[in-house]
Design an enzyme around this catalytic site. Structure first.
Site, PDB file in Angstrom:
ATOM      1  N   GLY A 197      44.664  32.196  32.273  1.00  0.00           N
ATOM      2  CA  GLY A 197      43.406  32.659  32.608  1.00  0.00           C
ATOM      3  C   GLY A 197      43.045  34.314  32.152  1.00  0.00           C
ATOM      4  O   GLY A 197      42.476  34.223  30.724  1.00  0.00           O
ATOM      5  N   CYS A 218      37.288  59.266  46.310  1.00  0.00           N
ATOM      6  CA  CYS A 218      38.229  59.826  46.977  1.00  0.00           C
ATOM      7  C   CYS A 218      39.432  58.751  47.207  1.00  0.00           C
ATOM      8  O   CYS A 218      40.125  58.908  48.551  1.00  0.00           O
ATOM      9  CB  CYS A 218      37.344  60.515  48.561  1.00  0.00           C
ATOM     10  SG  CYS A 218      36.785  61.571  47.933  1.00  0.00           S
ATOM     11  N   TYR A 264      40.356  40.204  35.687  1.00  0.00           N
ATOM     12  CA  TYR A 264      41.036  41.024  36.999  1.00  0.00           C
ATOM     13  C   TYR A 264      40.627  42.589  37.525  1.00  0.00           C
ATOM     14  O   TYR A 264      40.580  42.849  37.347  1.00  0.00           O
ATOM     15  CB  TYR A 264      42.175  40.844  37.326  1.00  0.00           C
ATOM     16  CG  TYR A 264      43.323  39.557  37.082  1.00  0.00           C
ATOM     17  CD1 TYR A 264      42.754  38.543  38.103  1.00  0.00           C
ATOM     18  CD2 TYR A 264      43.359  39.039  35.626  1.00  0.00           C
ATOM     19  CE1 TYR A 264      43.671  37.655  37.358  1.00  0.00           C
ATOM     20  CE2 TYR A 264      44.195  37.663  35.540  1.00  0.00           C
ATOM     21  CZ  TYR A 264      43.992  37.274  36.016  1.00  0.00           C
ATOM     22  OH  TYR A 264      45.401  35.769  36.471  1.00  0.00           O
TER      23      TYR A 264
HETATM   24  C1  LIG Z   1      46.706  33.465  38.264  1.00  0.00           C
HETATM   25  C2  LIG Z   1      47.087  32.353  38.203  1.00  0.00           C
HETATM   26  C3  LIG Z   1      47.494  31.741  37.205  1.00  0.00           C
HETATM   27  C4  LIG Z   1      46.936  32.789  36.067  1.00  0.00           C
HETATM   28  O1  LIG Z   1      47.276  33.647  35.741  1.00  0.00           O
HETATM   29  P1  LIG Z   1      46.628  34.662  33.801  1.00  0.00           P
HETATM   30  O2  LIG Z   1      47.778  35.568  34.155  1.00  0.00           O
HETATM   31  O3  LIG Z   1      46.132  34.977  33.912  1.00  0.00           O
HETATM   32  O4  LIG Z   1      47.171  33.607  33.141  1.00  0.00           O
HETATM   33  C5  LIG Z   1      47.799  30.668  36.564  1.00  0.00           C
HETATM   34  N1  LIG Z   1      48.196  29.590  37.334  1.00  0.00           N
HETATM   35  C6  LIG Z   1      48.222  30.184  38.905  1.00  0.00           C
HETATM   36  C7  LIG Z   1      48.819  29.415  39.564  1.00  0.00           C
HETATM   37  C8  LIG Z   1      47.956  31.240  39.269  1.00  0.00           C
HETATM   38  O5  LIG Z   1      47.744  32.096  39.956  1.00  0.00           O
END
Ligand SMILES: *Cc1c(COP(=O)(O)O)cnc(C)c1O
Length: 403
Positions: free
Chosen positions: A265, A332, A360
């Site tokens: 991700g 706040c 994120y």
């Molecule tokens: C969030 C997630 C990822 C990705 O994580 P990163 O740290 O953004 O690479 C991969 N697999 C699953 C199942 C996730 O929940």
């Protein structure tokens, strides 16, 4: 760092589109994806973009155009992926704790599914038997990741079926003649040490022979990216060679070749993102000089939620005298982006940019304090496109029902 957007250019975007503003640089995503495919070019590997990091539809379309696959955390993400043009066989839904109707809906959409509880696996067996291949998310009981909140594979984590319950999994497989196509583990986020992935493979190697239909092993995501000055990212070349080595030591576990999957991700979209804010107020106190920007944890919550570090630069005064500031928001709540940070002299009206804001960032934003969510811009082929307009007042009332 020629792969970065210049400060001058970011200023022009701030002027053109207003602040606060998320900016994503498509070419950086392409570069990160190429690092993965190049390192693994001689092995049977697939990458599924874990899209919960950033789901702007134009980003999804772009990542689809690169040839990547996509990993989803909800049925709605899967529908967004379909909307972006991903065919169903390139969409993986790694569920956790969901109602069985979502699994049924995923089956009706024809996407790949990882199930993470014995309860849903049993329901899956009762409903589909062997007619639909399915994956199992296991919890390997490995501690890894940058922060407890982003560690998902340890022995107190809610995620996955604990590996010590494997006999129960096998009972269900037998009872319903399930076609288990993949075994999945995801240990957490910001994992720099590639041995964590190797350890995951070693755990899976012991289990693989027990699953006669297995075609894939899925090692999850969580590759680290450099947030701090001087930080480094997960060494993907080293990962590729260690994965290769692990397979060389266990050729064809289970008696046949297996394809390896990863779910990056952050690695794909963190560094492509810039969050541009404007300084509203400078407040001098005995303890600190506070810089209040036109944002808060309603737009970028990582620093408050995970104690995450984002590099911050004053792009309006890059040659100003460095001074110590606490950078805070305007909502706040105590929404401190950075305590006691050295930044080039800050004046009211300056633009402060937060780096590594692609993953994120916008995705975890909210309308807290009835403030608007920021606009998003995608820079592609040297052109800036507005890909989400800033909220307007009507958005705050849109779903409310006035009595
Ligand atoms: C969030 C997630 C990822 C990705 O994580 P990163 O740290 O953004 O690479 C991969 N697999 C699953 C199942 C996730 O929940």
């Amino acid at each position: 760092m020629s792969d970065q957007l210049s400060q001058q250019y970011l200023i022009s975007l701030g002027n053109q589109f207003g602040t606060p503003l998320y900016v994503y640089h498509a070419e950086k995503i392409k570069q990160q994806y190429a690092k993965l495919t190049t390192a693994f070019k001689n092995s049977d590997t697939k990458f599924f973009y874990a899209c919960k990091a950033l789901t702007n539809i134009n980003v999804l379309k772009y990542i689809c155009s690169l040839g990547a696959n996509v990993d989803c955390s909800s049925i709605n993400e899967a529908k967004l992926a379909l909307h972006a043009g991903f065919p169903s066989d390139r969409i993986l839904y790694t569920s956790n704790g969901i109602a069985f109707d979502e699994i049924a809906e995923a089956v009706s959409l024809g996407i790949i599914i990882n199930i993470d509880s014995l309860s849903n696996l049993e329901k899956f067996g009762q409903t589909y038997g062997r007619s639909y291949p399915v994956g199992i998310r296991l919890r390997p009981n490995i501690m890894a990741g940058g922060n407890l909140k982003i560690s998902t594979g340890h022995d107190r984590s809610k995620f996955g079926i604990p590996v010590d319950q494997i006999e129960k999994v096998l009972d269900l497989v037998k009872k319903y003649d399930l076609n288990i196509a993949d075994l999945h583990i995801h240990t957490g986020s910001e994992i720099k040490d590639v041995d964590v992935f190797v350890k995951g493979i070693e755990i899976l190697f012991d289990l693989i022979p027990k699953f006669a239909d297995l075609k894939f092993i899925d090692l999850g995501g969580g590759f680290k990216v450099p947030y701090k000055e001087g930080d480094s990212e997960t060494n993907i070349d080293e990962l590729a060679s260690k994965v290769k080595e692990a397979f060389a030591n266990h050729p064809n576990p289970g008696g046949r070749p297996l394809q390896v999957w990863f779910e990056p991700g952050k690695f794909l979209v963190s560094e492509c993102g810039y969050f541009i804010t404007k300084v509203n107020v400078i407040k001098q106190t005995d303890a600190a000089t506070f810089v209040s920007v036109d944002s808060g944890f309603n737009h970028l919550i990582r620093p408050m939620f995970y104690d995450a570090y984002h590099r911050i630069e004053n792009i309006s005064n890059p040659n100003g005298q460095p001074k110590r500031y606490s950078v805070v928001g305007n909502i706040c709540e105590t929404d401190t982006f950075a305590w006691d940070r050295t930044i080039n002299e800050v004046r009211e009206g300056d633009y402060l940019v937060f780096y590594n804001a692609g993953a994120y960032g916008f995705e975890m934003s909210s309308n807290f304090n009835s403030r608007y969510k920021p606009a998003e811009v995608l820079v592609k082929d040297n052109q800036a496109h507005l890909v989400r307009r800033r909220d307007v007042f009507e958005d705050l009332l849109r779903n409310q029902i006035e009595l």
